[in-house]
Enzyme design. Sequence first.
Site, short mmCIF file in Angstrom:
data_model
loop_
_atom_site.label_atom_id
_atom_site.label_comp_id
_atom_site.label_asym_id
_atom_site.label_seq_id
_atom_site.Cartn_x
_atom_site.Cartn_y
_atom_site.Cartn_z
N GLU A 175 44.58 34.07 40.37
CA GLU A 175 44.63 35.46 39.92
C GLU A 175 46.05 35.99 39.83
OE1 GLU A 175 42.44 38.34 42.25
OE2 GLU A 175 42.89 39.95 40.85
N LYS A 217 41.57 34.35 36.79
CA LYS A 217 41.19 35.76 36.90
C LYS A 217 42.38 36.61 36.44
CE LYS A 217 39.58 39.25 40.17
NZ LYS A 217 38.57 39.54 41.18
P1 13P Z 1 39.24 45.21 40.63
O1 13P Z 1 38.19 44.75 39.65
O2 13P Z 1 38.88 46.45 41.37
O3 13P Z 1 40.63 45.22 40.04
O4 13P Z 1 39.26 44.12 41.79
C1 13P Z 1 39.20 42.82 41.46
C2 13P Z 1 39.96 42.05 42.47
O5 13P Z 1 39.39 41.22 43.14
C3 13P Z 1 41.39 42.25 42.59
O6 13P Z 1 41.93 41.22 43.34
#
Ligand code: 13P
Length: 339
Positions: A175, A217
Amino acid sequence: MTELNQTALKIVSNGKGILAADESTGTMTKRLDSINVASSPENRLIFREALFSSNGMENFIGGVILFDETIKQSTKSGNSIPELINQSGAVIGIKVDAGAKILAGSPEEKVTEGLDGLRERLTEYYKLGARFTKWRAVYNITEKHPSELAIKSNAHALARYAALVQEANMVPIVEPEVLMDGDHDINKCYEVTAKVLNECYKELKLHNVDLKGTILKPNMILPGNGSKNESRTGEIAKMTLKCLKENVPGEVPGIAFLSGGQTEIEATQNLNEINKINDTNFALTFSYGRALQQSALQYWGKNQEDLVNVQEIFSHRAKMNSLSTLARWTENLDKINIQ
Ligand code: 13P
């Protein structure tokens, strides 16, 4: 097909996406403060258990990301939280980073920590039932940032994390989040996200990570939340897909977007538009925290005894986002009558 590839596909295919319920205690406390509920381990469990045992789980949620506290909790009826999630058919995930800390050498930026002792923690989480993990890096857009240092050091950490996770037989979610904060336009977000993704995949390959056993992600390509130029959902979808096509290797099976501060409807609508024009082999789905939980949390703040409707509201959002993964969402379908 390898086991990791199979797990990744199970999480992101067939109209399913990810419920990100891995808010750290600090973040969850902020969320609960906003609805005037005390942030105790019991209250955090009540809300999360309601989501995990709702109807929406079975058909729309392929994976749930937990925080360390939650994966070790049990329900009143004596089931562990991993057992509860397994019953719904979703795969259990766990956040394993230790948070974004000030980056020495460029103190206005952050680098994500948590590599020390990670191998041992992964063994423990696997035993608790986890089959995928999450590590989040964050990048701020300003005139000077993100710096090359922030881009390189976060990519290096993400790659070392991903290699360790695959060694432990789990699927790493990679991510790299380019934050929405700022007054930059959508082109700037595109340019920064492209650079960040490129560096991440360079490092992942260097560390011999099997990309087929990973999930990306990313953020969508959006203008900054302080920008004067609003973008339409069609433009957001086009630029997001172009950025992914140009910078994510084709072996990656699934891409699950974060919501990053978009409203629930924006996050759903943008995902739907992206899937309408998806001409890639990537499964494009959601890994939302706020955009799946916000309305349910607000309702719970006002109606603490009514967990049934908390579950209805959450299940509705899960269903709407599931429709978006299939490009079948409409504004009309989204109307719901629980206030
Ligand atoms: P949000 O969808 O609230 O941005 O959170 C996703 C997430 O896991 C951020 O690390």
